[in-house]
Motif scaffolding. Structure first.
Motif, PDB file in Angstrom:
ATOM      1  N   LEU A   1       0.815  -1.212   0.000  1.00 16.94           N
ATOM      2  CA  LEU A   1       0.000   0.000   0.000  1.00 16.94           C
ATOM      3  C   LEU A   1       0.852   1.267   0.000  1.00 16.94           C
TER       4      LEU A   1
ATOM      5  N   PRO B   1      -3.132   0.487  -7.569  1.00 15.24           N
ATOM      6  CA  PRO B   1      -4.014  -0.502  -6.937  1.00 15.24           C
ATOM      7  C   PRO B   1      -3.266  -1.728  -6.430  1.00 15.24           C
TER       8      PRO B   1
ATOM      9  N   ARG C   1      -8.072   1.413  -2.739  1.00 11.32           N
ATOM     10  CA  ARG C   1      -6.765   0.885  -3.151  1.00 11.32           C
ATOM     11  C   ARG C   1      -6.850  -0.569  -3.603  1.00 11.32           C
TER      12      ARG C   1
END
Length: 468
Positions: free
Chosen positions: A23, A28, A174
């Protein structure tokens, strides 16, 4: 480009190293778990560990979908599946937790090569330990092979570098969704649900519930941990094994709680890391004695005695109760693991590897490093600083750690009628007492298959020591 998080021994979302680092990159994030067919082959169809993993993945997928993502599941060889999926999804990097087992390291090296050949990369992140193998070394830069100095160095590093969980980064927006669930059914994997007594609540929520229940028991842990009839231990081992709880979370709490129970439990967590770093530095311990002088030791024990040990019919009640607990539930109290291991090697003179393999099949919390390290410690073939051989007396251990016989009666109901004085060694009880208790030795319950005093001398002779 997008990132791919490969879940393995880290089946949770909270305090997740690989997810955090994925992350931290822009773009993504996909998530995947691979059912490794090489590991599934040969397992019994009702293996409770597969069921535990499956239910944990089901909860993980639900949690990911609640935040806009989903868990992809594949079945096959990860060396092929991960690079294939990385290409299919167009990811630039794959993130996963480090694994220190020899076969896992070979797998990860093969995956890294395949990804690199396609212009992608594999990033491994420390997750299942607080300090990895190369982080706690002697002043000469060598791995520790004795626990006490290792623990001093481990504790000093923990004091200098306090551990804390990875921050929780926002997932919504995300994670990439996948419309249809890809988690195969247990039946499609070739498995069925295990017997009820071998089922454990799975997943991150279950792990947190166990952890919350144990925390009030930390202060008296040192006094209660050796008594199998008490609920004095954490029962978190299976959750640590499959990563439904974070070791950082546990260590952070134990290290900041000022009582002897927490300090004692923290040391137990360090034992787990000691065995992990031993496996990392000395992978030859898989199948081989750590101490060179015992690598060719010939154990004269019999197959009949090994079968009696496995089935809990040695005639020593605490040993038999422990083995029945293992066979019925897939769990054994740690004090009893040491006892039955000592009994197999030092009383029955059977190769420690036989017991190690049996535990590997039966334990729901089976961990290669801890299992191998524990067995070699009990067998005196591993990292043990004692200058003499530790041989547990099964009767005195029973009298000390199950004084009223509560644990024995739980798993040996045929001995329920015996009082606390006679239940530890029924063969020493008077015929009238046995008759009153309804116990017929040799029929309802076996006579001892060996004499401990004689076998102790035989064990000392086998290992090259004089009796005494």
């Amino acid at each position: 480009m997008s990132q791919l998080v490969w879940f393995r021994r880290d089946l949770r979302l909270h305090d997740h190293a690989a997810l955090y680092h994925a992350l931290a990159h822009p773009g993504p994030v996909h998530t995947v778990f691979v059912f490794d067919t090489g590991l599934l082959q040969g397992l019994p169809v009702d293996d409770a560990r597969v069921s535990f993993i499956w239910h944990s993945l089901q909860q993980l997928d639900t949690a990911l979908r609640q935040q806009g993502g989903a868990l992809l599941c594949c079945t096959g060889d990860p060396v092929q599946e991960i690079p294939r999926l990385a290409t299919q999804l167009g990811v630039s990097s794959v993130h996963a937790a480090e694994d220190y087992e020899p076969a896992a390291r070979q797998r990860d090296e093969a995956v890294a090569r395949a990804l690199q050949a396609d212009g992608r990369s594999l990033h491994l992140h420390k997750d299942q330990v607080v300090f990895a193998g190369r982080e706690v070394l002697t002043q000469a830069g060598r791995p520790y092979t004795v626990f006490t100095p290792y623990y001093r160095a481990w504790r000093a590093r923990l004091h200098a570098e306090p551990v804390s969980p990875w921050p929780t980064l926002p997932l919504t927006g995300r994670l990439l969704p996948h419309p249809a669930p890809t988690l195969p059914s247990l039946a499609k994997l070739g498995f069925v649900p295990p017997p009820a007594e071998r089922q454990l609540p799975a997943g991150e929520a279950a792990a947190q519930a166990v952890w919350q229940r144990f925390q009030p028991q930390l202060p008296p842990y040192q006094q209660q941990r050796d008594f199998p009839a008490l609920e004095g231990v954490s029962r978190l081992s299976v959750h640590l094994r499959f990563g439904t709880v974070s070791i950082r979370q546990l260590v952070h709490v134990a290290a900041h709680q000022d009582d002897e129970g927490a300090a004692c439990w923290l040391k137990e967590l360090a034992w787990r890391e000691f065995y992990q770093q031993l496996l990392y530095h000395f992978p030859r311990v898989v199948g081989e004695a750590f101490k060179p002088e015992y690598r060719t030791l010939a154990f004269p024990g019999s197959a009949e005695h090994f079968a009696a040990w496995c089935e809990g019919r040695t005639g020593y009640p605490l040993v038999d109760a422990a083995m029945r607990q293992l066979n019925q539930t897939g769990y054994m109290h740690n004090r009893l693991r040491m006892l039955v291991a000592s009994f197999l090697v030092k009383d029955l003179l059977i190769d420690w590897r036989e017991g190690e393999q049996y535990f590997a099949k039966q334990l729901l919390d089976f961990d290669l490093a801890a299992n191998n390290g524990g067995w070699q410690w009990a067998a005196s073939t591993g990292c043990d600083a004692q200058p003499w051989f530790r041989i547990f007396n099964p009767v005195t251990q029973s009298e000390r750690f199950d004084p009223q016989g509560h644990f024995i009666r739980r798993y040996l109901p045929e001995l329920t009628g015996l009082d606390a004085a006679s239940i530890h060694a029924p063969w020493q009880a008077s015929p009238l007492l046995l008759q009153a208790a309804g116990v017929r030795l040799g029929q309802d319950y076996p006579l001892p298959i060996v004499d401990h005093a004689r076998q102790r001398e035989a064990a000392l002779a086998l290992f090259g020591r004089e009796p005494g």
